[in-house]
Design a protein around this motif. Sequence first.
Motif, PDB file in Angstrom:
ATOM      1  N   THR A  23       0.840  -1.195   0.000  1.00 12.52           N
ATOM      2  CA  THR A  23       0.000   0.000   0.000  1.00 12.52           C
ATOM      3  C   THR A  23       0.871   1.240   0.000  1.00 12.52           C
ATOM      4  OG1 THR A  23      -1.711   1.210   1.206  1.00 12.52           O
ATOM      5  CG2 THR A  23      -0.132  -0.025   2.521  1.00 12.52           C
ATOM      6  N   GLU A  24       0.396   2.260  -0.616  1.00 18.99           N
ATOM      7  CA  GLU A  24       1.082   3.562  -0.618  1.00 18.99           C
ATOM      8  C   GLU A  24       0.360   4.567   0.262  1.00 18.99           C
ATOM      9  OE1 GLU A  24       3.902   4.172  -1.933  1.00 18.99           O
ATOM     10  OE2 GLU A  24       4.196   2.352  -3.120  1.00 18.99           O
ATOM     11  N   HIS A  25      -0.804   4.176   0.776  1.00 19.01           N
ATOM     12  CA  HIS A  25      -1.630   5.139   1.488  1.00 19.01           C
ATOM     13  C   HIS A  25      -1.922   4.701   2.928  1.00 19.01           C
ATOM     14  CE1 HIS A  25      -2.149   7.021  -2.402  1.00 19.01           C
ATOM     15  NE2 HIS A  25      -2.576   5.866  -2.888  1.00 19.01           N
ATOM     16  N   ASP A  26      -2.472   3.509   3.081  1.00 24.65           N
ATOM     17  CA  ASP A  26      -2.908   3.067   4.410  1.00 24.65           C
ATOM     18  C   ASP A  26      -1.886   2.106   5.008  1.00 24.65           C
ATOM     19  OD1 ASP A  26      -4.260   2.498   6.682  1.00 24.65           O
ATOM     20  OD2 ASP A  26      -6.139   1.934   5.718  1.00 24.65           O
TER      21      ASP A  26
END
Length: 288
Positions: free
Chosen positions: A110-113
């Motif tokens: 993931t790059e966000h969460d």
Amino acid sequence: MPDRLKAHLKNIVPIILGTAIYAFGIHYFVISNELMEGGVTGVALLLSYIFGLPPSLTTLGLNIPLFYLGWRILGKASMGYTVLGTLSVSFFLWVMERLIQMGWLVPFRTEHDFFLATAYAGFTLGLGLGIVFRYGGTTGGSDILARVAHKLKGWSIGQVILIMDVVVIGSSLFFLPKEKILYTFVAVFIASKLIDILIEGAYAAKSFMIITDHADEVSAAITKELDRGATLFPAVGAYSKQPKNVVYCVVARSEMKRLKDLVRSIDPLAFLIITEVHDVVGEGFKPN
């Protein structure tokens, strides 16, 4: 099948299952999101991030001299399940590497969460290690060094493992973003809590030691109202020198308030000592 072999199989199968879950968590959540681990596995991950070395080989290579050290100092009887656990981890790390290379396993990245990845990393690592530890195995590495230090120097096993984990994870600050290290500590915390639950048991309860002048009434009420057993211990008051009985019982956490209210209704002056019980085996709790 001999009884001794059956007893060993009851431990060997869960240890192998636990190492498979642990190896899956390492590849599926930890490596794919550039998180870290403590101990020898953490060193193997760091070598993977820096030089691209496969963790399956470096984990095994780092543990071989530790096997020899543990075998010489701790004895072969205490090393059997440790060798099994360590070899199983290396094997399943290799299996996961092959599955990823063939495209049959796509790691979660993931790059966000990152918290989601961290939570699941902690859960899978804790689940795998908890199963391994519960059935008497280990994954080698820092565990062997900690046991050797305890035997030779009398140092606390838990403190030695903690120091080594902090050193390994702290060293990764030179190569990984500090945010990833902070997320790693969250994963380690989650894993440690799950390991405690699996080792100590999910049947945690509370034990009550009740000092009262109405011990017979209290014990009878516990049996009747809560359907729990109670034990009476003879005692003598240090100040009054009067003999009395002390009531001891174990109840589920959800029954704590009912028991306190029940005791207070019989003897408002009763003295209650409440302690944590990590595992309960017997009638009314986990079967023997």
